[in-house]
Design an enzyme around this catalytic site. Structure first.
Site, short mmCIF file in Angstrom:
data_model
loop_
_atom_site.label_atom_id
_atom_site.label_comp_id
_atom_site.label_asym_id
_atom_site.label_seq_id
_atom_site.Cartn_x
_atom_site.Cartn_y
_atom_site.Cartn_z
CE LYS A 86 -3.85 0.25 2.51
NZ LYS A 86 -4.65 0.14 3.76
O1 G3P Z 1 -7.68 1.12 5.17
C1 G3P Z 1 -7.92 2.47 5.44
C2 G3P Z 1 -8.90 2.58 6.51
O2 G3P Z 1 -8.45 1.75 7.56
C3 G3P Z 1 -9.15 3.95 7.04
O3 G3P Z 1 -10.24 3.80 7.88
O4 G3P Z 1 -11.63 4.24 9.81
O5 G3P Z 1 -9.28 5.12 9.76
O6 G3P Z 1 -11.05 6.12 8.30
P1 G3P Z 1 -10.56 4.88 8.99
#
Ligand code: G3P
Length: 226
Positions: A86
């Site tokens: 990533k």
């Molecule tokens: O993979 C990216 C994701 O984990 C971001 O999620 O909940 O941190 O916005 P969040």
């Protein structure tokens, strides 16, 4: 549709890998740091649980294209299996994606932290296999997370781009369903949300009804007892 688990929590991964049709696991530095443990011990455990066939997405910690490629090479060697690097979308990230594609290294590229359709299309042109738009982080600032995913799907269809859309950052099941409806190829969400996606009180009630009707005639006997 690919359902991916967005966590580095080993007990959640064990459970979900056994019960849910997950295509793999995604992580990022925040998710890894949350576990507060040895990095290679953790990703090694995740790889052991899901096996070599399922995808494991690990985010680079480097800032230059050359160093990102170096990190990818080390990860390929030490973690292996079906591995995706990533990379946050930025100039160095685009260069790293192109370099990785040309290198012949056996890893995929997931361009992450995507918030606009053009970030996604340019990432795909650079060679990304997946782009990861953050749905709830857009919704949280009064933008339209699902709309951005829909635009990316349309752009990829318009130009026959093979790159897949891996929507991330979900806070509810409706967001997951909405991106699926606009043709998003993959979603990544935590265990709690994926469990919520199959949960319904009417389902629980239906199962209770089946049990009660059966037991009223056959008692505690099951089909295996006849
Ligand atoms: O993979 C990216 C994701 O984990 C971001 O999620 O909940 O941190 O916005 P969040």
């Amino acid at each position: 549709m690919e359902y991916i688990l967005d966590t580095a929590n080993v007990s959640d991964i064990k459970y979900m890998n056994e019960y849910f049709p997950i295509a793999g696991v995604t992580t990022n530095p925040s998710i890894i740091a949350k576990e507060k443990t040895d990095f290679y011990g953790l990703v090694g455990s995740i790889r052991n649980i899901i096996g070599n066939e399922k995808m494991l997405h690990i985010q680079t910690t480097q800032k230059t294209a050359e160093k990102i490629v170096e990190e990818a090479e080390v990860l390929a060697k030490k973690v292996g299996g079906n591995l995706y690097i990533k990379i946050p979308v930025c100039d160095e990230g685009l260069k790293a994606a192109s370099m990785l594609k040309r290198s012949g290294l056996n890893v995929g590229v997931t361009m992450t932290a995507i918030f606009t359709p053009q970030q996604a299309l340019i990432s795909a042109m650079a060679g990304a296999d997946y782009v990861a738009p953050y749905v709830n982080r857009l919704d949280s600032i009064s933008a339209d997370g699902v709309g951005v995913v829909a635009d990316i799907v349309t752009l990829f269809q318009n130009f026959d781009v093979k790159c897949k859309v891996l929507a991330a950052s979900f806070k509810n099941v409706q967001q997951i369903n909405d991106v699926a409806l606009v043709g998003c190829h993959s979603v990544t969400a935590n265990a709690e949300l994926l469990k919520a996606a199959i949960s319904h009180p009417m389902t629980d009630k239906a199962i209770q009804g089946f049990d009660a009707d059966w037991q009223s005639v056959y008692g505690s006997s099951t089909i295996l007892d006849f």
